[in-house]
Scaffold this active site. Sequence first.
Site, PDB file in Angstrom:
ATOM      1  N   ARG A 108       0.872  -1.194   0.000  1.00 59.40           N
ATOM      2  CA  ARG A 108       0.000   0.000   0.000  1.00 59.40           C
ATOM      3  C   ARG A 108       0.895   1.226   0.000  1.00 59.40           C
ATOM      4  NH1 ARG A 108      -5.037   2.183   3.493  1.00 59.40           N
ATOM      5  NH2 ARG A 108      -6.008   0.653   2.140  1.00 59.40           N
ATOM      6  N   GLN A 138     -10.436  -3.592  -2.585  1.00 60.08           N
ATOM      7  CA  GLN A 138     -11.665  -2.972  -2.070  1.00 60.08           C
ATOM      8  C   GLN A 138     -12.842  -3.266  -3.004  1.00 60.08           C
ATOM      9  OE1 GLN A 138     -12.246  -0.889   0.827  1.00 60.08           O
ATOM     10  NE2 GLN A 138     -14.327  -1.318   0.205  1.00 60.08           N
ATOM     11  N   CYS A 272     -16.013   2.899   1.081  1.00 60.04           N
ATOM     12  CA  CYS A 272     -14.869   2.035   1.396  1.00 60.04           C
ATOM     13  C   CYS A 272     -14.395   2.233   2.831  1.00 60.04           C
ATOM     14  CB  CYS A 272     -13.738   2.291   0.402  1.00 60.04           C
ATOM     15  SG  CYS A 272     -13.276   4.023   0.274  1.00 60.04           S
TER      16      CYS A 272
HETATM   17  N1  NVA Z   1      -9.516   7.325  -1.746  1.00 58.42           N
HETATM   18  C1  NVA Z   1      -9.142   6.933  -0.406  1.00 58.42           C
HETATM   19  C2  NVA Z   1      -9.448   5.505  -0.170  1.00 58.42           C
HETATM   20  C3  NVA Z   1      -9.164   5.022   1.225  1.00 58.42           C
HETATM   21  C4  NVA Z   1      -9.466   3.579   1.431  1.00 58.42           C
HETATM   22  C5  NVA Z   1      -7.679   7.240  -0.185  1.00 58.42           C
HETATM   23  O1  NVA Z   1      -6.871   6.923  -1.072  1.00 58.42           O
HETATM   24  O2  NVA Z   1      -7.327   7.801   0.850  1.00 58.42           O
HETATM   25  N1   CP Z   2     -11.070   0.860   2.846  1.00 58.82           N
HETATM   26  C1   CP Z   2      -9.791   0.756   3.214  1.00 58.82           C
HETATM   27  O1   CP Z   2      -8.903   0.442   2.425  1.00 58.82           O
HETATM   28  O2   CP Z   2      -9.577   1.025   4.522  1.00 58.82           O
HETATM   29  P1   CP Z   2      -8.154   1.208   5.208  1.00 58.82           P
HETATM   30  O3   CP Z   2      -7.551   2.468   4.640  1.00 58.82           O
HETATM   31  O4   CP Z   2      -8.461   1.331   6.676  1.00 58.82           O
HETATM   32  O5   CP Z   2      -7.303   0.017   4.895  1.00 58.82           O
END
Ligand code: NVA
Ligand code: CP
Length: 326
Positions: A108, A138, A272
């Site tokens: 990530r 997701q 999400c």
């Molecule tokens: N668009 C958001 C999704 C978080 C799960 C982000 O990248 O912060």
């Molecule tokens: N929806 C999601 O990816 O949540 P987190 O950022 O908590 O992993």
Amino acid sequence: MAMNLIGRSFLTLKDFTPEEIRYMLDLAKELKRLKQAGIKPRNLEGKNIALIFEKASTRTRCAFVVAASDEGAHAEYLGKDDIQLGKKETVADTARVLGRMFDGIQFRGFKHETVEDLAKYAGVPVWNGLTDKFHPTQVLADLMTIEEHYGYLKGITFAFVGDGRNNMANSLMIGCAKMGLDCRIVAPKGLHPEKELVDEVKKICKETGGKITITDDVDKGVNGADVLYTDVWASMGEEAQMQARIKLLKPYQVNMAMIKKTGKENPIFLHCLPAFHNSDTTMSKDIGEMEVTDEVFESKHSKVFDEAENRLHTIKAVMVATLGAK
Ligand code: NVA
Ligand code: CP
């Protein structure tokens, strides 16, 4: 259908056929059923999983850790200050080292190219746990939740309302197109998805019978929607743009008036998460409700916690499918 995804990386749903996505959704459903029955098949006995995180996470991290543990694997968390990735050591070198020790790697972070490079050099499956561009694990959970609720996916009318160019909008367009949904991205003109991606999605729709509409018109975009979906207005790494986004996106807030605009009796609401739906967090305390009102978030329409739970079952399915069941 017999399907073999062993050894494959999971970077974006573009790389998978509708049949392969169907296979992962069915596997997730089966793994959920087994977990609920107290059965732990331990498909990943003895495997080691690396979890690289440049950005914060609750759901994705916990889903990988619990899924690995349920299946008999060990998961090792590698936070941004724990390893040399990209600082003292190239992504390619880190990938080759981790690939010699681990059976699979979750990443990530910011640049999508990083997860692509990891996959190119690691020699083991690499799973995208979110980049600036895509968040495909997701979307598997989102599709699973929609199917659990309605019993099918093809022909469902799906409206994503908000920042139409973020990782969620990008990935949802692809996932919906692959599985034949009628997808609308409802966003102000300045936040529409890139033309190149929309063109790719249109091509997928031609093969699957899916539909894609990009519009800034809320009434038109949400009319007939079975599913209303939103996400934060400023993604991780874009926090400085929050004030500008609030101005731009206020008319796109998911509230009860928007639920009524669908014209459906009982549309579902998905997000999400994390969500800004009240003023109870340090980041939302001065602003309060943003992309969704508390009324909708806490209503019977909201399936956000079913969706969050399904992160576990779908991530488990991705790992089992790509590392191999025993
Ligand atoms: N668009 C958001 C999704 C978080 C799960 C982000 O990248 O912060
Ligand atoms: N929806 C999601 O990816 O949540 P987190 O950022 O908590 O992993």
